[in-house]
Design an enzyme around this catalytic site. Sequence first.
Site, PDB file in Angstrom:
ATOM      1  N   LEU A 135      70.745  63.320  58.024  1.00 55.06           N
ATOM      2  CA  LEU A 135      70.283  62.930  56.696  1.00 55.06           C
ATOM      3  C   LEU A 135      68.843  63.385  56.501  1.00 55.06           C
ATOM      4  CD1 LEU A 135      71.565  59.220  56.473  1.00 55.06           C
ATOM      5  CD2 LEU A 135      72.724  61.290  55.681  1.00 55.06           C
ATOM      6  N   ASP A 136      68.517  63.776  55.292  1.00 61.06           N
ATOM      7  CA  ASP A 136      67.133  64.115  54.977  1.00 61.06           C
ATOM      8  C   ASP A 136      66.252  62.881  55.142  1.00 61.06           C
ATOM      9  OD1 ASP A 136      67.806  66.741  54.273  1.00 61.06           O
ATOM     10  OD2 ASP A 136      68.241  66.153  52.205  1.00 61.06           O
ATOM     11  N   LYS A 137      64.954  63.121  55.301  1.00 59.78           N
ATOM     12  CA  LYS A 137      63.993  62.035  55.490  1.00 59.78           C
ATOM     13  C   LYS A 137      64.128  60.957  54.412  1.00 59.78           C
ATOM     14  CE  LYS A 137      58.998  61.178  55.389  1.00 59.78           C
ATOM     15  NZ  LYS A 137      57.645  61.807  55.324  1.00 59.78           N
ATOM     16  N   THR A 139      66.653  60.402  52.327  1.00 59.57           N
ATOM     17  CA  THR A 139      68.013  59.907  52.073  1.00 59.57           C
ATOM     18  C   THR A 139      68.256  58.717  52.996  1.00 59.57           C
ATOM     19  OG1 THR A 139      68.837  62.092  51.449  1.00 59.57           O
ATOM     20  CG2 THR A 139      70.464  60.475  52.136  1.00 59.57           C
ATOM     21  N   ARG A 235      72.059  67.536  46.267  1.00 62.20           N
ATOM     22  CA  ARG A 235      70.886  67.676  45.409  1.00 62.20           C
ATOM     23  C   ARG A 235      70.935  68.974  44.613  1.00 62.20           C
ATOM     24  NH1 ARG A 235      66.558  66.948  50.058  1.00 62.20           N
ATOM     25  NH2 ARG A 235      65.050  67.201  48.358  1.00 62.20           N
TER      26      ARG A 235
END
Length: 291
Positions: A135-137, A139, A235
């Site tokens: 997961l992105d930072k 998210t 996104r």
Amino acid sequence: MERVLDYSISKEYEGTDILGFLKSRGYSRTIITHLKRTPDGICRNGAWARTGDTLAEGDTLTVTIQEREGSSGILPVPLPLHIMYEDEDILVIDKPAGMPIHPSHGNHDNTLANALVSYYSLRGIPFTYRCINRLDKNTSGLLIVAKHMLSASLLSAMMKGRRISREYLALAKGLTPAEGTITAPIARRTGSTIERCVDVTGGEYACTHYRRLDYRRGYSLLSVTLDTGRTHQIRVHLKHIGHPLPGDFLYHPDYTIISRQALHSHRLTFSHPITGKKMEFISPLPDDMKL
């Protein structure tokens, strides 16, 4: 970290050698080599065995996975952890927004990796960090961490084979269609190491499905599932159809209602890599994404 696995040999595997049996259970060549180099890594009926030895119905095959050293270069830092599930093979973490999952430039001691290495070091257990669905930072939500090399290998194969179902919740600007599928190819934007874009000629195939759950205050709450796992896929795809996520510093830096990208890993469904048991985990919509 040590994991001991016992297999009771059924008639199906009568006459099969140990190597063939282990391969049938998803053991890779690398893992089998590791077991050969581990004292008593492979035993049949309590005695050390070679991978070429033949199995008989009723035999007990014992495999001992030992990892004496943990991840090097990751500082143990006691950070808050929300562990939703833990057993001998896997962890399921509910990650807060703002926490990177692994160290990188500018993020050396504030990551999920730091927190987990600390969690195990305090228990005297060497731990190798292996995150399965990244997961992105910014998210939030659910992710799986493997606790040893076998569960990591099996879970990675499950991800590649699309056998781990992931559902996200996303806030999107405007009123989206009730549901839809986006298949626009995605590539790295020229001149950027981070940003992605839709590129119909040079991009990689990407497929996103969405369903609108609610619409309030000019934003749609969406349930989103993925057939592929391209970087920033949700996104980029939602921006492409004209419904970007608010709070997204790369693709829609509008912080009117939220200070980070409005994306949450809501549900994970998969079969346990060792036991085969059906697993499902749900993380509720975080407060900052409630309309």
